[in-house]
Write an enzyme that holds these catalytic residues in place. Sequence first.
Site, PDB file in Angstrom:
ATOM      1  N   SER A  45       0.824  -1.201   0.000  1.00 32.02           N
ATOM      2  CA  SER A  45       0.000   0.000   0.000  1.00 32.02           C
ATOM      3  C   SER A  45       0.867   1.262   0.000  1.00 32.02           C
ATOM      4  CB  SER A  45      -0.950  -0.055   1.207  1.00 32.02           C
ATOM      5  OG  SER A  45      -2.002   0.868   1.081  1.00 32.02           O
ATOM      6  N   ASP A 157      -5.989  -3.579  -1.897  1.00 35.89           N
ATOM      7  CA  ASP A 157      -4.923  -3.305  -0.937  1.00 35.89           C
ATOM      8  C   ASP A 157      -4.255  -4.583  -0.404  1.00 35.89           C
ATOM      9  OD1 ASP A 157      -3.445  -2.427   1.381  1.00 35.89           O
ATOM     10  OD2 ASP A 157      -4.647  -0.609   1.347  1.00 35.89           O
TER      11      ASP A 157
END
Length: 263
Positions: A45, A157
Amino acid sequence: MKPLKEKKKIGIVLSGGGIRGIAHLGILKAFTNLGIEFSHVSGTSAGSIAGSFYAAGIDPEEGLNIFIKTKLLRFIRPALGSLGLINIENVREILKDYFPHDKIEDLKVPLTICATNFSEGNLVYFTKGPLIRAILASSCIPGIFKPIMIENHMYVDGGILNNFPVEPLLNNCDYIIGSSCNHLKPVDKITKISSLMQRAGIMSINHDMERKAKFCDLMIEPQGMGEISTFDMKKAETIYWLAHEEALRAIKNSETFQELLKG
């Protein structure tokens, strides 16, 4: 501790954490100023963004300036009628200016980007192929961002399944640095449901990080970062410099890295 008799391969793992990921840039800058180079970077991320800047040869302080001058959130617009509220694809145009070659294998430092294959429900490590698409996939928070499509699969993510991807470094590095930007201070009350949910989520990913910290020769975790909201761009410089100072303290107190600095 392993003896430092020759130049060793040093890897760094960068956690996810939204805007708090700017902390990684402050930490990377501290090592850079001391002449310590990383041979491999692994990130999830926000950590994948900071890691990509470093792997591309962009100075960490310039990475901070990029975040500030591009006003990243200004380029994120609603994707009405989609599975998410925001279309993260709009960030692509910003990143193209800094990663014109757009290939992971062309970076100056080997990079691993962690993402979640939402279609199949498994973890994926990107080590080659389109860089920007991998960054977007790794940073695509479900429920906020529309999933990124790669070869007909939805990606979101990487922090869902692995917010501290140390695993790719284990067999590639002599020393591993851990950089986590989600430390939580003790509290005695919660007044907002949003704060409660954010704290619960961070507690979950921190539990996984704490389990993996044993694989790190040095763990750097700036205090209280977990209280900062995921998208609070106003805290960017504060995050950077707090993390930079924490890294300098950690290095100073590490016998291993003091020996490394001596040569």
